[in-house]
Design a protein around this motif. Structure first.
Motif, PDB file in Angstrom:
ATOM      1  N   ARG A  74       0.837  -1.197   0.000  1.00 36.02           N
ATOM      2  CA  ARG A  74       0.000   0.000   0.000  1.00 36.02           C
ATOM      3  C   ARG A  74       0.876   1.254   0.000  1.00 36.02           C
ATOM      4  N   PHE A  75       0.316   2.308  -0.553  1.00 30.47           N
ATOM      5  CA  PHE A  75       0.963   3.614  -0.558  1.00 30.47           C
ATOM      6  C   PHE A  75       0.426   4.377   0.643  1.00 30.47           C
ATOM      7  N   GLN A  76       1.294   4.962   1.433  1.00 29.17           N
ATOM      8  CA  GLN A  76       0.862   5.698   2.618  1.00 29.17           C
ATOM      9  C   GLN A  76       0.893   7.192   2.329  1.00 29.17           C
ATOM     10  N   ALA A  77      -0.256   7.836   2.492  1.00 28.22           N
ATOM     11  CA  ALA A  77      -0.313   9.288   2.339  1.00 28.22           C
ATOM     12  C   ALA A  77       0.383   9.930   3.531  1.00 28.22           C
ATOM     13  N   VAL A  78       1.280  10.877   3.252  1.00 23.68           N
ATOM     14  CA  VAL A  78       1.979  11.607   4.315  1.00 23.68           C
ATOM     15  C   VAL A  78       1.777  13.114   4.167  1.00 23.68           C
ATOM     16  N   GLY A  79       0.972  13.496   3.217  1.00 24.24           N
ATOM     17  CA  GLY A  79       0.677  14.903   2.970  1.00 24.24           C
ATOM     18  C   GLY A  79      -0.296  14.972   1.809  1.00 24.24           C
ATOM     19  N   GLU A  80      -0.698  16.206   1.486  1.00 20.53           N
ATOM     20  CA  GLU A  80      -1.570  16.367   0.330  1.00 20.53           C
ATOM     21  C   GLU A  80      -0.754  16.118  -0.924  1.00 20.53           C
ATOM     22  N   GLN A  81      -1.182  15.193  -1.737  1.00 25.94           N
ATOM     23  CA  GLN A  81      -0.456  14.827  -2.963  1.00 25.94           C
ATOM     24  C   GLN A  81       0.935  14.268  -2.664  1.00 25.94           C
ATOM     25  N   GLU A  82       1.103  13.598  -1.511  1.00 30.57           N
ATOM     26  CA  GLU A  82       2.420  13.086  -1.132  1.00 30.57           C
ATOM     27  C   GLU A  82       2.262  11.714  -0.468  1.00 30.57           C
ATOM     28  N   TRP A  83       3.021  10.747  -0.991  1.00 33.54           N
ATOM     29  CA  TRP A  83       2.921   9.377  -0.520  1.00 33.54           C
ATOM     30  C   TRP A  83       4.308   8.782  -0.288  1.00 33.54           C
ATOM     31  N   VAL A  84       4.312   7.702   0.475  1.00 35.71           N
ATOM     32  CA  VAL A  84       5.501   6.874   0.645  1.00 35.71           C
ATOM     33  C   VAL A  84       5.141   5.493   0.132  1.00 35.71           C
ATOM     34  N   MET A  85       6.082   4.868  -0.553  1.00 38.43           N
ATOM     35  CA  MET A  85       5.896   3.489  -1.011  1.00 38.43           C
ATOM     36  C   MET A  85       7.144   2.680  -0.695  1.00 38.43           C
ATOM     37  N   TYR A  86       6.961   1.399  -0.548  1.00 36.64           N
ATOM     38  CA  TYR A  86       8.054   0.461  -0.292  1.00 36.64           C
ATOM     39  C   TYR A  86       8.410  -0.250  -1.577  1.00 36.64           C
ATOM     40  N   LYS A  87       9.696  -0.465  -1.776  1.00 37.81           N
ATOM     41  CA  LYS A  87      10.170  -1.276  -2.900  1.00 37.81           C
ATOM     42  C   LYS A  87      11.109  -2.350  -2.356  1.00 37.81           C
ATOM     43  N   PRO A  88      10.998  -3.576  -2.873  1.00 35.00           N
ATOM     44  CA  PRO A  88      11.817  -4.662  -2.347  1.00 35.00           C
ATOM     45  C   PRO A  88      13.215  -4.765  -2.955  1.00 35.00           C
ATOM     46  N   ARG A  89      13.466  -4.056  -4.032  1.00 33.73           N
ATOM     47  CA  ARG A  89      14.767  -4.151  -4.690  1.00 33.73           C
ATOM     48  C   ARG A  89      15.211  -2.767  -5.147  1.00 33.73           C
ATOM     49  N   TRP A  90      16.261  -2.707  -5.970  1.00 38.11           N
ATOM     50  CA  TRP A  90      16.838  -1.424  -6.386  1.00 38.11           C
ATOM     51  C   TRP A  90      15.820  -0.537  -7.083  1.00 38.11           C
ATOM     52  N   GLY A  91      15.064  -1.105  -8.005  1.00 41.68           N
ATOM     53  CA  GLY A  91      14.147  -0.309  -8.813  1.00 41.68           C
ATOM     54  C   GLY A  91      12.776  -0.168  -8.188  1.00 41.68           C
ATOM     55  N   ALA A  92      12.181   1.006  -8.330  1.00 49.21           N
ATOM     56  CA  ALA A  92      10.883   1.305  -7.725  1.00 49.21           C
ATOM     57  C   ALA A  92       9.718   0.588  -8.396  1.00 49.21           C
ATOM     58  N   PHE A  93       9.919   0.025  -9.571  1.00 47.48           N
ATOM     59  CA  PHE A  93       8.829  -0.642 -10.272  1.00 47.48           C
ATOM     60  C   PHE A  93       8.815  -2.154 -10.049  1.00 47.48           C
ATOM     61  N   TYR A  94       9.900  -2.712  -9.538  1.00 46.64           N
ATOM     62  CA  TYR A  94      10.015  -4.160  -9.365  1.00 46.64           C
ATOM     63  C   TYR A  94       9.069  -4.651  -8.273  1.00 46.64           C
ATOM     64  N   GLN A  95       8.122  -5.478  -8.663  1.00 51.15           N
ATOM     65  CA  GLN A  95       7.135  -6.076  -7.753  1.00 51.15           C
ATOM     66  C   GLN A  95       6.428  -5.041  -6.869  1.00 51.15           C
ATOM     67  N   THR A  96       6.079  -3.909  -7.467  1.00 49.85           N
ATOM     68  CA  THR A  96       5.324  -2.875  -6.746  1.00 49.85           C
ATOM     69  C   THR A  96       4.128  -2.460  -7.606  1.00 49.85           C
ATOM     70  N   GLY A  97       3.258  -1.684  -7.026  1.00 50.60           N
ATOM     71  CA  GLY A  97       2.113  -1.153  -7.751  1.00 50.60           C
ATOM     72  C   GLY A  97       2.352   0.245  -8.288  1.00 50.60           C
ATOM     73  N   LEU A  98       3.609   0.648  -8.397  1.00 46.37           N
ATOM     74  CA  LEU A  98       3.919   2.021  -8.798  1.00 46.37           C
ATOM     75  C   LEU A  98       3.375   2.383 -10.169  1.00 46.37           C
ATOM     76  N   GLU A  99       3.570   1.530 -11.153  1.00 49.00           N
ATOM     77  CA  GLU A  99       3.100   1.893 -12.492  1.00 49.00           C
ATOM     78  C   GLU A  99       1.593   2.136 -12.502  1.00 49.00           C
ATOM     79  N   LEU A 100       0.823   1.257 -11.907  1.00 49.20           N
ATOM     80  CA  LEU A 100      -0.629   1.424 -11.849  1.00 49.20           C
ATOM     81  C   LEU A 100      -0.994   2.695 -11.082  1.00 49.20           C
ATOM     82  N   PHE A 101      -0.342   2.931  -9.954  1.00 52.96           N
ATOM     83  CA  PHE A 101      -0.582   4.129  -9.147  1.00 52.96           C
ATOM     84  C   PHE A 101      -0.402   5.389  -9.996  1.00 52.96           C
ATOM     85  N   LEU A 102       0.672   5.449 -10.765  1.00 55.47           N
ATOM     86  CA  LEU A 102       0.951   6.610 -11.604  1.00 55.47           C
ATOM     87  C   LEU A 102      -0.061   6.738 -12.744  1.00 55.47           C
ATOM     88  N   ARG A 103      -0.337   5.640 -13.420  1.00 55.62           N
ATOM     89  CA  ARG A 103      -1.252   5.675 -14.568  1.00 55.62           C
ATOM     90  C   ARG A 103      -2.662   6.075 -14.130  1.00 55.62           C
TER      91      ARG A 103
END
Length: 171
Positions: A74-103
């Motif tokens: 899950r993405f955690q809101a920490v402000g208006e229009q501001e989130w924190v996300m966890y990534k398990p490896r070097w790249g932010a897209f690897y096994q995360t929901g980042l692409e869908l979140f952005l699209r």
């Protein structure tokens, strides 16, 4: 990084902080660090100060991170229009929901600032590029940047610029 964040916050542009969390049993840790974690090293341990955003980069209404929610993707809101996300490896897209979140938010351009260019930012910029996002690298708001790396980013279509150029574009 702080100046870029302040400008983005005042313009209400979206901000995503990407973090690592290393479970003490090593189950989500990359091979190069797994043994150290399994042997008791405390690096980005969930629910520790070392896993929180750096104090100088936190938004004014910041609350402690919910490691369990972040580890669950899950993405955690920490402000208006501001989130924190966890990534398990070097790249932010690897096994995360980042692409869908952005699209889902219509975001097609990513501006990168952060720590340790040779590893995480560089990998994330490659991953963003291969997903057809427009990519901007704020070279003077990123640590460990080197000339050949900058050229490699330009070679894949990344717009490499300075913080002053970003601030001018926001104005």
């Amino acid at each position: 990084m702080r100046k870029a964040l302040e400008a983005y916050r005042s313009s209400s542009f979206p901000i995503i902080h990407v973090i690592r969390l290393h479970k003490q049993d090593g189950s989500n840790v990359d091979l190069c660090r797994r043994e150290a974690i399994e042997n008791g090293a405390k690096i980005a341990a969930p629910n520790s100060e070392g896993a929180e955003l750096v104090r100088g980069l936190r938004p004014s209404a910041y609350t402690a991170l919910d490691s369990a929610a972040l580890l669950a993707g899950r993405f955690q809101a920490v402000g208006e229009q501001e989130w924190v996300m966890y990534k398990p490896r070097w790249g932010a897209f690897y096994q995360t929901g980042l692409e869908l979140f952005l699209r889902e938010r219509g975001i097609d351009t990513l501006v990168f600032a952060g720590c340790n260019f040779p590893n995480c930012p560089r990998t994330s910029m490659y991953q963003a590029s291969e997903r057809d996002f427009r990519v901007v690298m704020v070279a003077d708001s990123m640590s460990q940047v080197y000339d050949r790396g900058v050229q490699e980013m330009r070679n894949i279509g990344v717009h490499v610029c300075s913080l002053d150029e970003v601030l001018a574009a926001i104005r």
